[in-house]
Design a protein around this motif. Structure first.
Motif, PDB file in Angstrom:
ATOM      1  N   PHE A 275      -5.666 -38.704 -29.987  1.00 28.28           N
ATOM      2  CA  PHE A 275      -5.771 -37.823 -28.819  1.00 28.28           C
ATOM      3  C   PHE A 275      -4.530 -36.938 -28.676  1.00 28.28           C
ATOM      4  N   ILE A 276      -3.374 -37.434 -29.101  1.00 25.76           N
ATOM      5  CA  ILE A 276      -2.157 -36.608 -29.116  1.00 25.76           C
ATOM      6  C   ILE A 276      -2.317 -35.462 -30.108  1.00 25.76           C
ATOM      7  N   LEU A 277      -2.938 -35.750 -31.252  1.00 22.02           N
ATOM      8  CA  LEU A 277      -3.194 -34.703 -32.251  1.00 22.02           C
ATOM      9  C   LEU A 277      -4.170 -33.657 -31.716  1.00 22.02           C
ATOM     10  N   ILE A 278      -5.194 -34.105 -30.994  1.00 26.24           N
ATOM     11  CA  ILE A 278      -6.172 -33.167 -30.421  1.00 26.24           C
ATOM     12  C   ILE A 278      -5.497 -32.241 -29.410  1.00 26.24           C
ATOM     13  N   LEU A 279      -4.661 -32.804 -28.550  1.00 26.64           N
ATOM     14  CA  LEU A 279      -3.964 -31.999 -27.535  1.00 26.64           C
ATOM     15  C   LEU A 279      -2.892 -31.105 -28.150  1.00 26.64           C
ATOM     16  N   GLY A 280      -2.327 -31.519 -29.280  1.00 22.34           N
ATOM     17  CA  GLY A 280      -1.255 -30.747 -29.917  1.00 22.34           C
ATOM     18  C   GLY A 280      -1.738 -29.682 -30.871  1.00 22.34           C
ATOM     19  N   ASN A 281      -3.021 -29.712 -31.232  1.00 16.17           N
ATOM     20  CA  ASN A 281      -3.589 -28.724 -32.153  1.00 16.17           C
ATOM     21  C   ASN A 281      -4.497 -27.786 -31.367  1.00 16.17           C
ATOM     22  N   SER A 282      -4.213 -26.479 -31.426  1.00 15.28           N
ATOM     23  CA  SER A 282      -4.947 -25.500 -30.610  1.00 15.28           C
ATOM     24  C   SER A 282      -6.442 -25.472 -30.937  1.00 15.28           C
ATOM     25  N   LYS A 283      -6.800 -25.552 -32.224  1.00 12.50           N
ATOM     26  CA  LYS A 283      -8.217 -25.520 -32.624  1.00 12.50           C
ATOM     27  C   LYS A 283      -8.957 -26.759 -32.129  1.00 12.50           C
ATOM     28  N   LEU A 284      -8.324 -27.917 -32.290  1.00 13.09           N
ATOM     29  CA  LEU A 284      -8.949 -29.165 -31.838  1.00 13.09           C
ATOM     30  C   LEU A 284      -9.057 -29.208 -30.318  1.00 13.09           C
ATOM     31  N   LYS A 285      -8.037 -28.684 -29.633  1.00 14.30           N
ATOM     32  CA  LYS A 285      -8.049 -28.653 -28.174  1.00 14.30           C
ATOM     33  C   LYS A 285      -9.164 -27.760 -27.648  1.00 14.30           C
ATOM     34  N   GLN A 286      -9.321 -26.574 -28.256  1.00 15.12           N
ATOM     35  CA  GLN A 286     -10.384 -25.652 -27.843  1.00 15.12           C
ATOM     36  C   GLN A 286     -11.763 -26.256 -28.113  1.00 15.12           C
ATOM     37  N   ALA A 287     -11.892 -26.924 -29.271  1.00  9.74           N
ATOM     38  CA  ALA A 287     -13.164 -27.558 -29.616  1.00  9.74           C
ATOM     39  C   ALA A 287     -13.506 -28.685 -28.641  1.00  9.74           C
ATOM     40  N   SER A 288     -12.498 -29.443 -28.220  1.00 11.54           N
ATOM     41  CA  SER A 288     -12.727 -30.532 -27.253  1.00 11.54           C
ATOM     42  C   SER A 288     -13.117 -29.983 -25.890  1.00 11.54           C
ATOM     43  N   LEU A 289     -12.504 -28.863 -25.492  1.00 16.26           N
ATOM     44  CA  LEU A 289     -12.858 -28.237 -24.205  1.00 16.26           C
ATOM     45  C   LEU A 289     -14.295 -27.712 -24.230  1.00 16.26           C
ATOM     46  N   ARG A 290     -14.693 -27.126 -25.369  1.00 10.15           N
ATOM     47  CA  ARG A 290     -16.083 -26.644 -25.512  1.00 10.15           C
ATOM     48  C   ARG A 290     -17.063 -27.808 -25.459  1.00 10.15           C
ATOM     49  N   ALA A 291     -16.691 -28.927 -26.104  1.00  6.79           N
ATOM     50  CA  ALA A 291     -17.554 -30.111 -26.099  1.00  6.79           C
ATOM     51  C   ALA A 291     -17.706 -30.679 -24.689  1.00  6.79           C
ATOM     52  N   LEU A 292     -16.617 -30.695 -23.924  1.00  3.04           N
ATOM     53  CA  LEU A 292     -16.666 -31.182 -22.543  1.00  3.04           C
ATOM     54  C   LEU A 292     -17.523 -30.273 -21.658  1.00  3.04           C
ATOM     55  N   GLN A 293     -17.423 -28.957 -21.888  1.00  2.00           N
ATOM     56  CA  GLN A 293     -18.247 -27.997 -21.132  1.00  2.00           C
ATOM     57  C   GLN A 293     -19.730 -28.189 -21.428  1.00  2.00           C
ATOM     58  N   GLN A 294     -20.042 -28.431 -22.697  1.00  2.00           N
ATOM     59  CA  GLN A 294     -21.437 -28.666 -23.074  1.00  2.00           C
ATOM     60  C   GLN A 294     -21.981 -29.955 -22.451  1.00  2.00           C
ATOM     61  N   LEU A 295     -21.118 -30.992 -22.384  1.00  2.00           N
ATOM     62  CA  LEU A 295     -21.522 -32.248 -21.747  1.00  2.00           C
ATOM     63  C   LEU A 295     -21.804 -32.046 -20.261  1.00  2.00           C
ATOM     64  N   LYS A 296     -20.950 -31.234 -19.603  1.00  2.00           N
ATOM     65  CA  LYS A 296     -21.153 -30.935 -18.183  1.00  2.00           C
ATOM     66  C   LYS A 296     -22.457 -30.180 -17.961  1.00  2.00           C
ATOM     67  N   CYS A 297     -22.732 -29.221 -18.860  1.00  2.00           N
ATOM     68  CA  CYS A 297     -23.984 -28.451 -18.762  1.00  2.00           C
ATOM     69  C   CYS A 297     -25.205 -29.349 -18.945  1.00  2.00           C
ATOM     70  N   CYS A 298     -25.109 -30.291 -19.900  1.00  2.00           N
ATOM     71  CA  CYS A 298     -26.218 -31.225 -20.139  1.00  2.00           C
ATOM     72  C   CYS A 298     -26.471 -32.104 -18.914  1.00  2.00           C
ATOM     73  N   LYS A 299     -25.391 -32.546 -18.266  1.00  2.00           N
ATOM     74  CA  LYS A 299     -25.512 -33.378 -17.068  1.00  2.00           C
ATOM     75  C   LYS A 299     -26.157 -32.604 -15.928  1.00  2.00           C
ATOM     76  N   LYS A 300     -25.768 -31.321 -15.784  1.00  2.00           N
ATOM     77  CA  LYS A 300     -26.349 -30.474 -14.732  1.00  2.00           C
ATOM     78  C   LYS A 300     -27.837 -30.266 -14.962  1.00  2.00           C
ATOM     79  N   ARG A 301     -28.232 -30.053 -16.244  1.00  2.00           N
ATOM     80  CA  ARG A 301     -29.638 -29.860 -16.578  1.00  2.00           C
ATOM     81  C   ARG A 301     -30.466 -31.120 -16.273  1.00  2.00           C
ATOM     82  N   LYS A 302     -29.888 -32.279 -16.577  1.00  2.00           N
ATOM     83  CA  LYS A 302     -30.577 -33.557 -16.313  1.00  2.00           C
ATOM     84  C   LYS A 302     -30.759 -33.745 -14.808  1.00  2.00           C
TER      85      LYS A 302
END
Length: 307
Positions: A275-302
């Protein structure tokens, strides 16, 4: 019968393992997708190899330790402990050397020295995978003969248990020889971290002489790399402490809590550093934020479908 404290430790270990598999799996998946979409990158290769080796390390740690606790008869009465030991050597040393290569990559990419040796190494940064494979092979060549000898000696003695009956000095020498490659890789990581701190100090001093008060891109890169390296060193120390505690359990098998505490400490390294590597790497951090946004959207749809 498990006590409440045993249950708490088991819950913590399982939670750490799940987080470790998810975190490292995410790193490996993102880098594999980037490799397919674009092209092969050195940092992607190192991160993917590190993630895969750490996932295997977590599963091996959990399988080995839980079998040790819940099925000691099966664990010690068959060749299972020998197979696990060989797998342990391969996976553990692979994980450590991938992490060391990541440290070297950050150091050569970010640090700034006018030294001839540093410039020569920097120009050959793309040879890090070859360096990794070479160091891994040498490390295995040192470790495997000592491990094989240990099991042969045990079989010749027809011993019925695996408790340590050797002197402390003999045991210490055996452990040093067995982990010579690990000690060398950790020394390399520690050296790169110290040199990166020196590089940052020199850079900040130069910025002050030039009367530049703001932090530039180079300084930010230094700080990010230092956070990753320092966290790796601290977590590696905790990991080794956990392994030592688990080995100590062989001498005092009646203290089950000692083993549980060792497992909790050792598993902390492979999951938290991911998780330190994810937060310290810009590409991994952006990808994790996109994944979290998609999870939020899925929850809203449900929720909308439910209403």
């Amino acid at each position: 019968m498990l006590s409440v404290v045993d249950g708490i430790f088991i819950f913590v270990v399982i939670s750490e393992s799940v987080l470790g598999v998810l975190g490292n799996g995410f790193i490996g998946l993102v880098n594999c997708i980037n490799c397919v979409k674009h092209k092969f990158s050195l940092i992607g290769f190192i991160l993917t190899g590190l993630a895969i080796s750490r996932i295997c390390l977590i599963w091996l740690l959990i399988t080995d330790r839980f079998m040790h606790i819940f099925s000691p008869d099966i664990y010690f009465s068959s060749n299972l402990i020998e197979c696990i030991s060989y797998f342990w050597l391969i996976i553990n040393q692979s994980s450590i050397w991938f992490a060391t290569c990541l440290s070297i990559f950050y150091f050569l990419k970010i640090a700034n020295f006018s030294n001839t040796i540093f410039l020569w190494l920097k120009s050959r940064i793309n040879r890090i995978p070859a360096f990794l494979l070479g160091c891994l092979l040498i490390s295995w060549l040192f470790s495997f003969p000592h491990t094989v000898k240990m099991f042969k000696d045990h079989k010749l003695k027809n011993a019925t248990d695996w408790h340590f009956n050797v002197s402390k000095s003999e045991y210490f020498i055996k452990q040093v020889l067995l982990n010579l490659g690990v000690i060398f890789s950790f020394t390399l990581s520690l050296t790169t971290c110290v040199l990166l701190i020196i590089s940052l100090w020199r850079h900040n001093r130069q910025m002050q002489l030039n009367l530049t008060g703001f932090r530039d891109v180079n300084t930010e890169a230094h700080v990010k790399a230092m956070k990753v390296l320092v966290s790796f060193i601290i977590l590696s120390i905790l990991y080794f402490v956990g392994i030592i505690i688990e080995i100590t359990f062989f001498s005092v098998p009646e203290h089950k809590l000692l083993l549980m505490f060792g497992i909790t400490t050792s598993v902390l390294y492979p999951w938290s550093h991911s998780f330190i590597l994810i937060l310290g790497n810009s590409k991994l951090k952006q990808a994790s934020l996109r994944a979290l946004q998609q999870l939020k959207c899925c929850k809203k749809r449900k929720r909308l479908r439910a209403t």
